[in-house]
Motif scaffolding. Structure first.
Motif, short mmCIF file in Angstrom:
data_model
loop_
_atom_site.label_atom_id
_atom_site.label_comp_id
_atom_site.label_asym_id
_atom_site.label_seq_id
_atom_site.Cartn_x
_atom_site.Cartn_y
_atom_site.Cartn_z
N LYS A 170 0.81 -1.24 0.01
CA LYS A 170 0.01 0.18 -0.09
C LYS A 170 0.78 1.18 0.00
O LYS A 170 0.54 2.27 -0.49
N LEU A 171 2.00 1.27 0.61
CA LEU A 171 2.88 2.25 0.85
C LEU A 171 3.77 2.72 -0.38
O LEU A 171 4.21 3.65 -0.63
N LEU A 172 4.04 1.59 -1.26
CA LEU A 172 4.77 1.85 -2.33
C LEU A 172 4.43 2.75 -3.44
O LEU A 172 3.33 2.43 -3.89
N PRO A 173 5.23 3.43 -4.08
CA PRO A 173 4.82 4.45 -5.25
C PRO A 173 5.20 3.61 -6.48
O PRO A 173 5.87 3.70 -7.18
N TRP A 174 4.11 2.88 -6.98
CA TRP A 174 4.13 1.85 -8.17
C TRP A 174 3.96 2.67 -9.14
O TRP A 174 4.62 2.30 -10.26
N GLN A 175 3.19 3.99 -9.24
CA GLN A 175 3.05 4.64 -10.81
C GLN A 175 4.15 4.95 -11.40
O GLN A 175 5.10 5.54 -10.80
N GLY A 176 4.43 4.60 -12.62
CA GLY A 176 5.45 4.83 -13.55
C GLY A 176 6.58 4.02 -13.22
O GLY A 176 7.70 4.29 -13.62
N SER A 177 6.52 2.94 -12.37
CA SER A 177 7.72 2.17 -12.20
C SER A 177 7.88 0.95 -13.02
O SER A 177 8.97 0.28 -13.12
N ARG A 178 6.88 0.68 -13.81
CA ARG A 178 6.85 -0.60 -14.62
C ARG A 178 6.88 -1.93 -13.84
O ARG A 178 7.25 -2.97 -14.66
N LEU A 179 6.63 -1.90 -12.85
CA LEU A 179 6.15 -3.01 -11.81
C LEU A 179 4.99 -3.22 -11.36
O LEU A 179 4.25 -2.15 -11.11
#
Length: 282
Positions: free
Chosen positions: A248-257
């Motif tokens: 929930k805390l990780l900034p996934w947007q734009g990470s390609r993961l």
């Protein structure tokens, strides 16, 4: 060996300080014209200065500074980056509550590899594995908490681990390093190391512990849960598992993961199971 290293440093220091002294005399003589560089008196003046009490004082002073610096570097290596300052400042003399991300990085098939290689060769294998994994962990701002056999425990300050998904990219990069170095490991050991990793985040208590051997220790549910998450990797057939709290805390947007739900972990004393996720490229 430390003894040989100290003798080498002492010899190198002596040669360097003598060279600098001679260079300083030549430079001064060239600029001021006080001495004839070809004369016997110039060489004798250098020898007289090296044998003087003033030179001995300077030599011992700088030798003391050099040896203290080396000692601090060795102690820093012993306790890990940042921990030495915490000891000197007494930061954890009284336990503190902090937010951390924990990762348990465990070698796959370690029991079988140890049986095949034997004790001595397996120990060398583990040393090489740690040597190759450590720069990657430091690159992604991780702090090595401890080595337990073939397992590496890594912690992050919350903001450093979340920033640019450092805590996620770290174990992925470790696996890439071993794949890149596969020819070395095959030629020396016949095995290419592969890791599984489990991660969780939350509050932990941090403080100094021990009397004869002092260390900074972490305790709390987060540490035990991260270890249990790592143990589920084999059952779920993945190399990386993270908790729902961390996801929930990780900034996934734009990470390609992309996180993918893989199952739940039963936590005693809690009404809801902890959801587990692996991470895949888009």
């Amino acid at each position: 060996p430390y003894g040989q290293a100290i003798l080498f440093i002492l010899l190198a220091f002596t040669l360097i300080i003598c060279f600098v002294t001679i260079l300083a005399f030549i430079t001064r003589a060239t600029i001021t014209g006080e001495e004839d560089l070809q004369s016997q008196s110039f060489l004798s003046s250098i020898g007289k200065h090296i044998r003087s009490l003033g030179f001995a004082k300077d030599y011992l002073l700088w030798l003391f500074i050099v040896m203290c610096t080396i000692a601090l570097l060795l102690i820093g290596d012993k306790y890990g980056p940042g921990n030495l300052r915490s000891f000197f400042m007494g930061r954890y003399f009284r336990p503190k509550r902090e937010e951390h991300i924990f990762m348990f990085l465990d070698l796959r098939g370690s029991t079988y590899i140890a049986q095949v290689l034997g004790e001595q060769q397996y120990f060398n294998f583990i040393k090489d594995v740690i040597r190759d994994a450590t720069p990657v962990i430091l690159k992604y701002k991780g702090r090595i908490y401890q080595y337990v056999g073939d397992e590496i425990t890594v912690s992050w300050w919350m903001n450093r681990g979340l920033n640019r998904l450092n805590c996620i990219r770290c174990p992925m990069e470790v696996r890439k390093v071993f794949q890149h170095r596969s020819s070395y490991y095959i030629s020396h050991y016949g095995f290419v190391p592969d890791f599984k990793a489990g991660m969780h985040c939350g509050p932990v208590m941090v403080g100094e512990i021990g009397l004869v051997k002092r260390d900074i220790a972490y305790s709390g549910e987060v540490v035990g849960t991260a270890a249990r998450i790592q143990k589920r990797c084999n059952q779920l057939e993945v190399n990386l598992l993270i908790s729902h709290d961390l996801k929930k805390l990780l900034p996934w947007q734009g990470s390609r993961l992309v996180p993918e739900h893989k199952g739940d972990l039963l936590i005693k004393g809690k009404k809801e199971n902890l959801q587990l996720y692996t991470v895949n490229p888009e």
